[in-house]
Design a protein around this motif. Structure first.
Motif, mmCIF file in Angstrom:
data_model
loop_
_atom_site.group_PDB
_atom_site.id
_atom_site.type_symbol
_atom_site.label_atom_id
_atom_site.label_comp_id
_atom_site.label_asym_id
_atom_site.label_seq_id
_atom_site.Cartn_x
_atom_site.Cartn_y
_atom_site.Cartn_z
ATOM 1 N N ASP A 246 -1.135 7.081 -0.355
ATOM 2 C CA ASP A 246 -0.367 6.171 0.505
ATOM 3 C C ASP A 246 -0.185 4.825 -0.169
ATOM 4 O O ASP A 246 0.914 4.243 -0.156
ATOM 5 C CB ASP A 246 -1.079 6.008 1.849
ATOM 6 N N ARG A 247 -1.253 4.306 -0.792
ATOM 7 C CA ARG A 247 -1.139 3.027 -1.500
ATOM 8 C C ARG A 247 -0.186 3.120 -2.676
ATOM 9 O O ARG A 247 0.588 2.200 -2.939
ATOM 10 C CB ARG A 247 -2.516 2.548 -1.986
ATOM 11 N N ARG B 109 3.394 3.095 -1.377
ATOM 12 C CA ARG B 109 3.799 1.750 -0.932
ATOM 13 C C ARG B 109 3.985 0.818 -2.120
ATOM 14 O O ARG B 109 4.911 -0.005 -2.131
ATOM 15 C CB ARG B 109 2.765 1.187 0.044
ATOM 16 N N LYS C 178 7.497 -1.122 -3.050
ATOM 17 C CA LYS C 178 7.633 -2.572 -3.231
ATOM 18 C C LYS C 178 8.237 -2.893 -4.599
ATOM 19 O O LYS C 178 9.030 -3.827 -4.731
ATOM 20 C CB LYS C 178 6.267 -3.242 -3.081
ATOM 21 N N GLY D 239 6.809 9.968 1.945
ATOM 22 C CA GLY D 239 5.882 9.399 2.922
ATOM 23 C C GLY D 239 5.607 10.328 4.092
ATOM 24 O O GLY D 239 4.493 10.352 4.638
#
Length: 353
Positions: free
Chosen positions: A177-178, A181, A185, A206
């Motif tokens: 998940d990190r 993300r 970004k 996701g």
């Protein structure tokens, strides 16, 4: 480091002129203080050209050779160019079955050469970057080398992080998940045009996050040109540990599968080795990894699609800098056209999975 491949990055000899970022005399003085007797004469340094990130040098006293790694010149993101981190992981892995250069010394005193750096042994070998470079090996040797790449990855993922002092080397909880993300970004920071399908791919990844197996040390950029192949087609050393951490081991496999896929883009500046005679197919790499590691690889399509997404984001960032006039050299004008290809591969891979 070592190379006998005619198309590998050029190694320039710098005798009277120091290579940028490394003064051999200052380095020798530090080595004489910290490792008396290691160096037996004046040092000469050569910068290995073609590196994408941290700078790599070969230094020699005329008898022995070593390799020095330091961050790039100019603006540096400490987390991306952490010499202590690279030195720590190869120090931990050196006693294991994973082939890494023997670490010699870590220096965090910027007064020596202007930045932190570390020294490791010089390893002879060739980093094969393209199918053309593999061609002289022939089909059987190419197959052996690439399958050896999978076997070495299995060895890496079999290392118990806690047993080698790497139990706190990363945060495996929520790793995927990190990662997703983070790269989302990164994409947002490079947006200056419409990219059909990129948000769809990001969202689909996701929604379908797999359950990660137990965390291992992951390399983060595992591919054929980040290892040195010896004359017997064995892997002599795994290099470039700057992206390593504790996380989901299948991210390494997904990236390897992506780099082993056929882009069908002969003019692509992003090289793959899949066109070489004897090169195992992605399916063969996945099967061998699963059989030897015992891990469930049924979700590998997600990991491979994620690799396509990451490379699309990286290429878009390069294209963005090109549009701002912040790139130097040739080939950057073609990068932007590759991004939609990578997005499409990612979407197709995810749908087929």
């Amino acid at each position: 480091m070592g190379t006998d491949c005619s198309d590998a990055p050029e190694v320039r000899t710098m005798s009277s002129v120091h290579p940028p970022g490394l003064d051999p005399d200052l380095l020798r003085g530090h080595l004489d203080r910290e490792r008396p007797g290691l160096v037996s004469g004046p040092l000469e340094a050569r910068l290995i050209e073609g590196g994408r990130s941290n700078l790599t040098y070969v230094v020699s006293d005329g008898v022995r050779r070593w390799v020095v790694r330091r961050p790039p010149l100019g603006h540096v993101l400490a987390t991306a160019h952490d010499m202590k981190r690279e030195h720590r992981v190869i120090s931990a892995l050196h006693p294991t079955a994973v082939p890494v250069p023997e670490p010699v010394l870590l220096c965090e005193d910027h007064s020596v050469i202007g930045s932190s750096f570390y020294v490791m042994e010089y390893v002879e070998g060739t980093p094969y970057r393209t199918a053309e470079q593999l061609a002289p090996l022939g089909a059987d040797r190419t197959r052996a080398a690439v399958l050896g790449l999978v076997d070495t990855l299995v060895d890496l993922h079999a290392v118990d992080p806690g047993a080698v002092g790497l139990g706190d080397f990363g945060r495996p909880e929520g790793f995927l998940d990190r990662q997703l993300r983070r790269w989302g970004k990164q994409l947002d920071a490079s947006r200056n045009r419409e990219l059909a399908g990129i948000d769809e791919l990001h969202s689909a990844l996701g929604r379908t996050l797999p359950d990660s197996p137990s965390a291992t040390v992951v390399h983060g950029d595992y591919r054929l040109d980040n290892v040195l192949i010896g004359p017997d087609d064995d892997i002599r050393a795994v290099l470039d540990w700057e992206m390593s951490t504790l996380g989901d081991p299948l991210t390494d496999l997904g990236l390897l599968v992506m780099y082993s896929s056929d882009l069908d883009l002969p003019e692509s500046p992003v090289s793959t080795t899949s066109g070489a005679a004897g090169h195992p197919t992605p399916a063969e790499l996945i099967e061998r990894y699963g059989a030897r590691s015992g891990r469930d690889t049924s979700a590998i399509s997600w990991y491979t699609a994620f690799a396509w997404f990451k490379l699309a984001v990286i290429l878009e960032g390069i294209h963005y800098r090109y549009t701002l006039g912040q790139t130097v050299g040739g080939g950057f004008d073609r990068i932007g056209g590759l991004v939609p290809v990578f997005i499409e591969h990612g979407l197709t891979t995810l749908q087929e999975g």
